[in-house]
Design a protein around this motif. Structure first.
Motif, PDB file in Angstrom:
ATOM      1  N   SER A 105      48.067  -3.917   0.435  1.00 22.12           N
ATOM      2  CA  SER A 105      48.243  -3.984   1.897  1.00 22.12           C
ATOM      3  C   SER A 105      47.207  -3.137   2.616  1.00 22.12           C
ATOM      4  N   ALA A 153      53.089  -2.549  -3.277  1.00 21.53           N
ATOM      5  CA  ALA A 153      52.648  -3.144  -2.011  1.00 21.53           C
ATOM      6  C   ALA A 153      51.437  -2.425  -1.436  1.00 21.53           C
ATOM      7  N   VAL A 203      60.567  -7.356   5.719  1.00 23.44           N
ATOM      8  CA  VAL A 203      60.989  -7.275   4.314  1.00 23.44           C
ATOM      9  C   VAL A 203      61.880  -6.050   4.096  1.00 23.44           C
ATOM     10  N   LEU A 234      62.933  -4.189  -3.227  1.00 26.18           N
ATOM     11  CA  LEU A 234      62.519  -4.994  -2.075  1.00 26.18           C
ATOM     12  C   LEU A 234      62.279  -4.114  -0.853  1.00 26.18           C
ATOM     13  N   SER A 235      63.171  -3.164  -0.610  1.00 28.46           N
ATOM     14  CA  SER A 235      62.990  -2.250   0.518  1.00 28.46           C
ATOM     15  C   SER A 235      61.704  -1.445   0.351  1.00 28.46           C
ATOM     16  N   ILE A 254      55.245  -8.008   8.657  1.00 26.26           N
ATOM     17  CA  ILE A 254      55.839  -8.503   7.409  1.00 26.26           C
ATOM     18  C   ILE A 254      56.578  -7.373   6.696  1.00 26.26           C
ATOM     19  N   GLY A 255      55.960  -6.204   6.643  1.00 21.68           N
ATOM     20  CA  GLY A 255      56.585  -5.070   5.974  1.00 21.68           C
ATOM     21  C   GLY A 255      57.906  -4.670   6.611  1.00 21.68           C
ATOM     22  N   GLY A 286      58.655  -3.579   1.284  1.00 19.98           N
ATOM     23  CA  GLY A 286      58.488  -3.678   2.724  1.00 19.98           C
ATOM     24  C   GLY A 286      57.885  -2.419   3.316  1.00 19.98           C
ATOM     25  N   ALA A 336      65.340  -6.672   5.540  1.00 22.40           N
ATOM     26  CA  ALA A 336      66.178  -7.528   4.696  1.00 22.40           C
ATOM     27  C   ALA A 336      66.732  -6.750   3.508  1.00 22.40           C
ATOM     28  N   GLY A 337      65.871  -5.953   2.862  1.00 21.14           N
ATOM     29  CA  GLY A 337      66.323  -5.189   1.706  1.00 21.14           C
ATOM     30  C   GLY A 337      67.342  -4.125   2.068  1.00 21.14           C
TER      31      GLY A 337
END
Length: 436
Positions: free
Chosen positions: A279, A275, A298, A321-322, A294-295, A325, A301-302
């Motif tokens: 980014s 990322a 995300v 995923l974490s 967004i980060g 983010g 959620a992770g």
């Protein structure tokens, strides 16, 4: 027709001095990555509970928090590079002491000692990057510095897990040695810069924390620093290895115990580096705020669901995923604070306050989440951590963009106003003497 090149694209070179700091960060990160999966299990070897294990992580953050104001003042008074080297050497000494701890309380005290050095070199590095980074590539510089840590963290946990077979003390000896090498690298390669800074007085005006506080972006940055400290530097380092080592032990998965803990931290770092590569550059062109929000979402959620996973592959996927983010938000939020300070302002107290917010999260996160684990299990602890990250996203939704006005290649010259969101009163213009 030949298209003309603009100097405000990503083609502006990163200064050599910053490259030296990036190389040192890489060395430090490898060492830190080596001890990350081992530290919780080392503490557990002294018959410590989950809460007591988390306290070892929190002790490091507590001393960072307590000494952050001093580090900001010391950086302003004595200069960034001397404080950087002193801080790195203090952490090195603490690692050697940790390696020879005889009981849990010695481990707790010696690990806490490292926090003093850590806040010194972290705050001085943040101030150094803010002063030396060309305004048009602040995001890119922050991303490069973060990437050095992340690349080191990819290999470090795997090496640390492998070294665990030689005992829990060996990784700390290796980390201490790596820190001495990093301090030596800065001492030798930044000698000319250090002597030049010593030869001319630093008469730059200081940005007061109260002045920075007037900007919604700084207040939002403190919130996201806190959330990131809670989830990334606190819970990830204290509870994720324990979750991996206990939930998937004896399940027949091809990784077991310390190995899956190391893989979890390495895959988090892989998501980070993937990322950060885009980014940081995007934030120079399109602004910091969208990437940060967004980060945070995300990462939330992770993190929220990772504690409920009973499938090792899904657990590792959520680690990635974490990491994605966190990688999306880290460089932009660092660059956002640098936007507010500029190159021609002393940044010690403003930077140390941001670091204090992160440390406060790193302290309270493991302790509170550790209590939740002992009372209700890992699932609820990670759900709470995901919620904290989501709160950070909400705070940025109401904050102003710091990289305005946005033009192809980054901000235009001239003072940049910090624009308030619709419906809110306008803020005072951000002081940007570096831009004109």
């Amino acid at each position: 027709m030949v298209r003309s090149k603009t100097p405000r694209t990503g083609r502006v070179p990163i200064p050599r001095e910053i490259k030296v700091l990036i190389a040192a960060a890489f060395i430090i990160a490898i060492g830190f990555g080596i001890i990350a999966p081992v530290l919780p299990q080392y503490a557990q070897s002294f018959n410590a509970s989950a809460t007591a294990v988390s306290a070892v992580v929190s002790a490091f953050g507590l001393t960072r928090l307590l000494f952050a104001p001093l580090s900001g003042r010391a950086t302003n008074r004595f200069g960034e590079t001397p404080m950087y080297m002193i801080g790195v050497l203090i952490v090195a000494a603490s690692m050697f002491l940790v390696a020879f701890s005889q009981d849990y309380w010695q481990l707790l005290v010696f690990r806490g000692l490292g926090g003093i050095g850590s806040t010194l070199f972290t705050v001085s590095a943040m101030a150094f990057l803010a002063r030396k980074s060309p305004p048009s590539i602040r995001g890119r510089v922050s991303g490069a510095y973060a990437s050095a840590f992340l690349i080191g963290n990819i290999a470090g946990p795997v090496v640390g897990a492998a070294l665990a077979v030689f005992g829990y003390r060996v990784p700390f000896l290796i980390y201490g040695t790596a820190l001495v090498l990093a301090a030596g690298l800065v001492f030798v390669l930044l000698r000319d810069s250090r002597l030049a800074d010593r030869g001319r007085p630093d008469d730059r005006p200081q940005m007061r924390v109260a002045e920075a506080w007037e900007h919604t972006a700084y207040r939002a940055a403190l919130t996201s620093f806190f959330a990131n400290g809670w989830a990334t530097f606190g819970v990830r380092n204290s509870l994720t290895p324990l979750l991996a080592a206990t939930a998937f032990a004896g399940t027949g998965f091809w990784l077991d115990g310390p190995q899956i803990a190391g893989a979890a931290l390495s895959l988090f770092a892989v998501g980070n580096i993937a990322a950060v590569t885009f980014s940081s550059r995007l934030s120079d062109v399109h602004g910091r705020k969208p990437l940060i929000i967004i980060g945070l979402l995300v990462a939330a959620a992770g993190t929220a669901f990772i504690g409920w996973m009973d499938n090792a592959w899904l657990f590792l996927a959520l680690c990635v995923l974490s990491g994605v983010g966190t990688g999306l938000l880290n460089a932009p939020q660092q660059a956002a604070v640098a936007d507010l300070v500029g190159q021609d302002r002393k940044a010690g107290p403003v930077m140390s306050t941001a670091q204090m917010a992160s440390d406060l999260g790193a302290i309270s996160g493991p302790l509170i989440a550790g209590l939740v684990v002992d009372a209700a299990g890992f699932g609820w602890a990670f759900l709470l951590s995901g919620t904290v990250l989501a709160v950070g996203a909400v705070s940025w939704a109401f904050a102003a963009e710091t990289n305005l006005p946005v033009a192809p290649g980054g901000p235009r010259t001239g003072a940049l106003p910090v624009v308030s969101p619709p419906g809110q009163p306008a803020e005072r213009p951000a002081q940007r003497p570096d831009a004109g």
